[in-house]
Write a protein that holds these residues in place. Structure first.
Motif, PDB file in Angstrom:
ATOM      1  N   ARG A 164       0.844  -1.200   0.000  1.00 25.55           N
ATOM      2  CA  ARG A 164       0.000   0.000   0.000  1.00 25.55           C
ATOM      3  C   ARG A 164       0.878   1.249   0.000  1.00 25.55           C
ATOM      4  O   ARG A 164       0.956   1.978   0.995  1.00 25.55           O
ATOM      5  CB  ARG A 164      -0.914  -0.003   1.225  1.00 25.55           C
ATOM      6  N   PRO A 165       1.572   1.520  -1.098  1.00 26.05           N
ATOM      7  CA  PRO A 165       2.477   2.676  -1.120  1.00 26.05           C
ATOM      8  C   PRO A 165       1.769   4.011  -0.936  1.00 26.05           C
ATOM      9  O   PRO A 165       2.408   5.009  -0.585  1.00 26.05           O
ATOM     10  CB  PRO A 165       3.136   2.581  -2.504  1.00 26.05           C
ATOM     11  N   ASP A 166       0.444   4.052  -1.163  1.00 24.09           N
ATOM     12  CA  ASP A 166      -0.294   5.306  -1.025  1.00 24.09           C
ATOM     13  C   ASP A 166      -0.915   5.476   0.358  1.00 24.09           C
ATOM     14  O   ASP A 166      -1.668   6.427   0.591  1.00 24.09           O
ATOM     15  CB  ASP A 166      -1.393   5.387  -2.084  1.00 24.09           C
ATOM     16  N   ALA A 167      -0.605   4.577   1.300  1.00 27.26           N
ATOM     17  CA  ALA A 167      -1.147   4.706   2.654  1.00 27.26           C
ATOM     18  C   ALA A 167      -0.607   5.974   3.314  1.00 27.26           C
ATOM     19  O   ALA A 167       0.489   6.446   2.991  1.00 27.26           O
ATOM     20  CB  ALA A 167      -0.784   3.476   3.482  1.00 27.26           C
ATOM     21  N   LEU A 168      -1.368   6.513   4.263  1.00 25.63           N
ATOM     22  CA  LEU A 168      -0.998   7.788   4.880  1.00 25.63           C
ATOM     23  C   LEU A 168      -0.547   7.593   6.324  1.00 25.63           C
ATOM     24  O   LEU A 168      -1.280   7.035   7.140  1.00 25.63           O
ATOM     25  CB  LEU A 168      -2.182   8.754   4.848  1.00 25.63           C
ATOM     26  N   PRO A 169       0.664   8.056   6.665  1.00 24.00           N
ATOM     27  CA  PRO A 169       1.109   8.059   8.060  1.00 24.00           C
ATOM     28  C   PRO A 169       0.452   9.213   8.814  1.00 24.00           C
ATOM     29  O   PRO A 169      -0.218  10.065   8.227  1.00 24.00           O
ATOM     30  CB  PRO A 169       2.625   8.270   7.951  1.00 24.00           C
ATOM     31  N   ARG A 170       0.696   9.253  10.128  1.00 27.71           N
ATOM     32  CA  ARG A 170       0.236  10.391  10.927  1.00 27.71           C
ATOM     33  C   ARG A 170       1.166  10.529  12.129  1.00 27.71           C
ATOM     34  O   ARG A 170       1.645   9.533  12.675  1.00 27.71           O
ATOM     35  CB  ARG A 170      -1.207  10.189  11.403  1.00 27.71           C
ATOM     36  N   PHE A 171       1.436  11.763  12.527  1.00 24.64           N
ATOM     37  CA  PHE A 171       2.227  11.981  13.731  1.00 24.64           C
ATOM     38  C   PHE A 171       1.371  11.685  14.954  1.00 24.64           C
ATOM     39  O   PHE A 171       0.153  11.910  14.959  1.00 24.64           O
ATOM     40  CB  PHE A 171       2.748  13.415  13.786  1.00 24.64           C
ATOM     41  N   THR A 172       2.028  11.176  15.983  1.00 28.52           N
ATOM     42  CA  THR A 172       1.314  10.834  17.200  1.00 28.52           C
ATOM     43  C   THR A 172       2.141  11.266  18.403  1.00 28.52           C
ATOM     44  O   THR A 172       3.368  11.134  18.401  1.00 28.52           O
ATOM     45  CB  THR A 172       1.019   9.321  17.264  1.00 28.52           C
ATOM     46  N   GLY A 173       1.491  11.802  19.426  1.00 24.27           N
ATOM     47  CA  GLY A 173       2.209  12.264  20.606  1.00 24.27           C
ATOM     48  C   GLY A 173       2.930  13.574  20.339  1.00 24.27           C
ATOM     49  O   GLY A 173       2.760  14.220  19.307  1.00 24.27           O
ATOM     50  N   ASP A 174       3.783  13.963  21.287  1.00 26.72           N
ATOM     51  CA  ASP A 174       4.479  15.247  21.173  1.00 26.72           C
ATOM     52  C   ASP A 174       5.979  15.075  20.964  1.00 26.72           C
ATOM     53  O   ASP A 174       6.751  16.018  21.144  1.00 26.72           O
ATOM     54  CB  ASP A 174       4.223  16.102  22.416  1.00 26.72           C
ATOM     55  N   ASP A 175       6.415  13.853  20.574  1.00 24.18           N
ATOM     56  CA  ASP A 175       7.846  13.604  20.381  1.00 24.18           C
ATOM     57  C   ASP A 175       8.190  13.304  18.924  1.00 24.18           C
ATOM     58  O   ASP A 175       9.236  12.729  18.638  1.00 24.18           O
ATOM     59  CB  ASP A 175       8.315  12.456  21.268  1.00 24.18           C
ATOM     60  N   HIS A 176       7.305  13.675  17.999  1.00 28.68           N
ATOM     61  CA  HIS A 176       7.502  13.473  16.561  1.00 28.68           C
ATOM     62  C   HIS A 176       7.487  11.996  16.157  1.00 28.68           C
ATOM     63  O   HIS A 176       7.978  11.652  15.079  1.00 28.68           O
ATOM     64  CB  HIS A 176       8.805  14.122  16.080  1.00 28.68           C
ATOM     65  N   ARG A 212      10.133   6.043  15.784  1.00 31.30           N
ATOM     66  CA  ARG A 212      10.888   7.236  16.152  1.00 31.30           C
ATOM     67  C   ARG A 212      11.327   7.958  14.876  1.00 31.30           C
ATOM     68  O   ARG A 212      11.609   7.318  13.857  1.00 31.30           O
ATOM     69  CB  ARG A 212      12.122   6.813  16.959  1.00 31.30           C
ATOM     70  N   THR A 213      11.384   9.275  14.899  1.00 37.06           N
ATOM     71  CA  THR A 213      11.906  10.042  13.767  1.00 37.06           C
ATOM     72  C   THR A 213      12.978  11.010  14.256  1.00 37.06           C
ATOM     73  O   THR A 213      13.115  11.262  15.456  1.00 37.06           O
ATOM     74  CB  THR A 213      10.800  10.829  13.040  1.00 37.06           C
ATOM     75  N   VAL A 214      13.738  11.547  13.310  1.00 35.06           N
ATOM     76  CA  VAL A 214      14.794  12.517  13.613  1.00 35.06           C
ATOM     77  C   VAL A 214      14.629  13.711  12.676  1.00 35.06           C
ATOM     78  O   VAL A 214      13.930  13.627  11.662  1.00 35.06           O
ATOM     79  CB  VAL A 214      16.198  11.890  13.435  1.00 35.06           C
ATOM     80  N   PRO A 215      15.274  14.841  12.978  1.00 37.58           N
ATOM     81  CA  PRO A 215      15.168  16.004  12.081  1.00 37.58           C
ATOM     82  C   PRO A 215      15.705  15.698  10.682  1.00 37.58           C
ATOM     83  O   PRO A 215      16.689  14.976  10.514  1.00 37.58           O
ATOM     84  CB  PRO A 215      16.017  17.067  12.786  1.00 37.58           C
ATOM     85  N   TYR A 216      15.056  16.256   9.693  1.00 36.18           N
ATOM     86  CA  TYR A 216      15.430  16.084   8.286  1.00 36.18           C
ATOM     87  C   TYR A 216      16.659  16.914   7.952  1.00 36.18           C
ATOM     88  O   TYR A 216      16.746  18.092   8.309  1.00 36.18           O
ATOM     89  CB  TYR A 216      14.242  16.503   7.424  1.00 36.18           C
ATOM     90  N   ARG A 217      17.625  16.303   7.254  1.00 35.69           N
ATOM     91  CA  ARG A 217      18.818  17.008   6.781  1.00 35.69           C
ATOM     92  C   ARG A 217      18.738  17.114   5.257  1.00 35.69           C
ATOM     93  O   ARG A 217      18.920  16.111   4.555  1.00 35.69           O
ATOM     94  CB  ARG A 217      20.082  16.249   7.184  1.00 35.69           C
ATOM     95  N   PRO A 218      18.458  18.292   4.709  1.00 31.23           N
ATOM     96  CA  PRO A 218      18.313  18.420   3.253  1.00 31.23           C
ATOM     97  C   PRO A 218      19.586  18.085   2.488  1.00 31.23           C
ATOM     98  O   PRO A 218      19.525  17.589   1.365  1.00 31.23           O
ATOM     99  CB  PRO A 218      17.923  19.885   3.057  1.00 31.23           C
ATOM    100  N   VAL A 219      20.750  18.384   3.081  1.00 29.23           N
ATOM    101  CA  VAL A 219      22.028  18.143   2.411  1.00 29.23           C
ATOM    102  C   VAL A 219      22.946  17.382   3.369  1.00 29.23           C
ATOM    103  O   VAL A 219      23.019  17.704   4.555  1.00 29.23           O
ATOM    104  CB  VAL A 219      22.692  19.458   1.965  1.00 29.23           C
ATOM    105  N   THR A 220      23.632  16.382   2.836  1.00 28.29           N
ATOM    106  CA  THR A 220      24.529  15.550   3.634  1.00 28.29           C
ATOM    107  C   THR A 220      25.910  15.547   2.994  1.00 28.29           C
ATOM    108  O   THR A 220      26.033  15.467   1.765  1.00 28.29           O
ATOM    109  CB  THR A 220      23.999  14.106   3.701  1.00 28.29           C
ATOM    110  N   ARG A 221      26.942  15.640   3.804  1.00 26.44           N
ATOM    111  CA  ARG A 221      28.311  15.520   3.297  1.00 26.44           C
ATOM    112  C   ARG A 221      28.674  14.042   3.219  1.00 26.44           C
ATOM    113  O   ARG A 221      28.574  13.315   4.206  1.00 26.44           O
ATOM    114  CB  ARG A 221      29.291  16.251   4.210  1.00 26.44           C
ATOM    115  N   ALA A 222      29.093  13.587   2.038  1.00 28.96           N
ATOM    116  CA  ALA A 222      29.378  12.171   1.837  1.00 28.96           C
ATOM    117  C   ALA A 222      30.655  12.004   1.028  1.00 28.96           C
ATOM    118  O   ALA A 222      31.094  12.920   0.320  1.00 28.96           O
ATOM    119  CB  ALA A 222      28.211  11.489   1.124  1.00 28.96           C
TER     120      ALA A 222
END
Length: 418
Positions: A66-78, A179-189
């Motif tokens: 189901r690639p079109d399924a929708l997630p949702r945030f839950t709680g206050d910790d992302h 659990r999730t973490v902040p998004y990094r748009p650019v990464t040094r690799a």
């Protein structure tokens, strides 16, 4: 039906009697209860990326892609609540739009969250954050009577420990909270070349352990030996020969590169894919790798080997002790993936490769390691006991009986039942 008769391995055809799908044919609870009442063998299939008929069934296949399924945030910790049939690719895109990201992702993302977590899950950031199942806060698990249970370390903890990494043997994972973490748009690799296996393994045991390293994978692609590393944005470039480059959306970029490199195996059905991964402690890893390298110079691997793939895994100190997951009791662990392929008509190459992979499965047990259960593993009772222990296997069968699941995902060990 043809699509559901084979998995990614393409070595066997198991046509199902019927294929059912949540929503179109009823709720998951109804479908699980219906399958349990008939006693018909039932398997869950997401993207179908198993290699040894694990997601096939001669009875009912429950299509959970189901690639079109929708997630949702839950709680206050992302934290994010995720339907199990969504792919990591769609989940990561959704999270990025909301400023978040998955802590650990594999290099190929078009696989379902539930399917991947049911075998444990690894990724490039495992070098820092452990396996993907270590990111799970809670799951919803549905048994053979259709009953749903919330499972976590605190609630139904035994089922939680058997479900993640257990390839669906204690129920259908319908939802996970991650659990999730902040998004990094650019990464040094950086891409780091190696002179051979010994040089790559040395880097895994030393260079990849640098605190600045945020993600890691190593590769031998039949031409070159190399490592890819990414670094924290707020730590200076580490000393060394590699020159880092900024890469936008690093994990989506990695997925695109993997898809291009393996397109012929992922999309063309003329190949039989015999893939395995083994996880070992530092003490057993060098010797196991040396044996793999020897075999790559002999037939059939001299013909059928596509690539060797390497990861470093460092789990959190208080990580859950998953019962069947591909992890060992060591603070730092190493993965080697052995990816082989042959024309489906070449029975000699396929049977020879299976023989070699069985030899390596035994060598993994000798070294105190564990296999990744999606792969082409030919188990028997003795090997299963060496990997998981007789008490755990007995308890697994007890739980399956109690939860009305003796018909469900019977091919988790490649068709062999303990």
């Amino acid at each position: 039906m043809r699509e559901f008769s084979r998995d990614f391995g393409r070595t066997s055809a198991v046509p199902p009697e019927r294929v059912v799908r949540e929503g179109e044919d009823g709720t998951i609870g109804h479908l699980m209860r219906q399958a349990g009442a008939t006693g018909r063998e039932t398997a869950v299939r997401g993207a179908g990326r198993s290699c040894n008929t694990q997601t096939l069934s001669p009875g009912t296949v429950l299509d959970n892609y189901r690639p079109d399924a929708l997630p949702r945030f839950t709680g206050d910790d992302h934290s994010v609540a995720v339907p199990s049939g969504i792919t990591w690719l769609e989940l990561e895109k959704w999270l990025n739009r909301h400023g978040r990201s998955n802590p650990v992702l594999p290099s190929y993302l078009d696989i379902t969250v539930g399917g991947n977590l049911s075998v444990g899950g690894f990724g490039l950031a495992s070098v820092r954050s452990g396996i993907q199942s270590d990111q799970v806060r809670e799951i919803e698990l549905i048994d053979g009577t259709g009953r749903a249970r919330r499972c976590s370390e605190r609630e139904n903890g035994e089922l939680f420990r058997f479900a993640l990494g257990g390839l669906g043997q204690v129920g259908f994972i319908s939802e996970v909270v991650l659990r999730t973490v902040p998004y990094r748009p650019v990464t040094r690799a950086a891409r780091i070349p190696h002179t051979g296996l010994a040089d790559l393994v040395d880097f895994m045991r030393n260079g990849a352990q640098d605190p600045a390293v945020a993600s890691y994978f190593g590769m031998y692609d039949r031409t070159d030996w190399y490592s890819y590393v990414s670094y924290d944005a707020d730590i200076p470039d580490p000393a060394g020969p590699a020159e880092t480059q900024p890469v936008p959306d690093y994990m989506l970029y990695s997925h695109g590169e993997t898809t291009k490199k393996l397109h012929h195996l992922l999309e063309e059905d003329t190949y039989a894919n015999l893939w395995v991964d083994h996880i070992l402690a530092p003490s057993g890893f060098p010797g196991f790798c040396a044996r793999v390298e020897e075999l790559t110079h002999e037939y059939p691997l001299s013909d059928t080997l596509v690539a060797l793939y390497f990861l470093v895994i460092r789990r959190p100190p208080a990580a859950t002790r998953f019962v069947l997951a591909p992890v060992v009791d060591a603070p730092v662990q190493y993965l080697i993936g052995i990816f082989t392929a042959a024309d489906r008509s070449d029975s000699r190459a396929i049977s020879g490769t299976r023989r070699v992979l069985r030899e390596l499965l035994e060598a993994c047990a000798d070294a105190g390691g564990r296999p990744y259960l999606y792969g082409t593993h030919d188990f028997d009772a003795e090997l299963l006991e060496r990997f998981y222990g007789a008490p755990a296997l007995r308890r697994l069968e007890e739980l399956r009986g109690r939860l009305s699941l003796t018909h469900f995902n019977r091919r988790a060990f490649g068709g062999f039942r303990p």
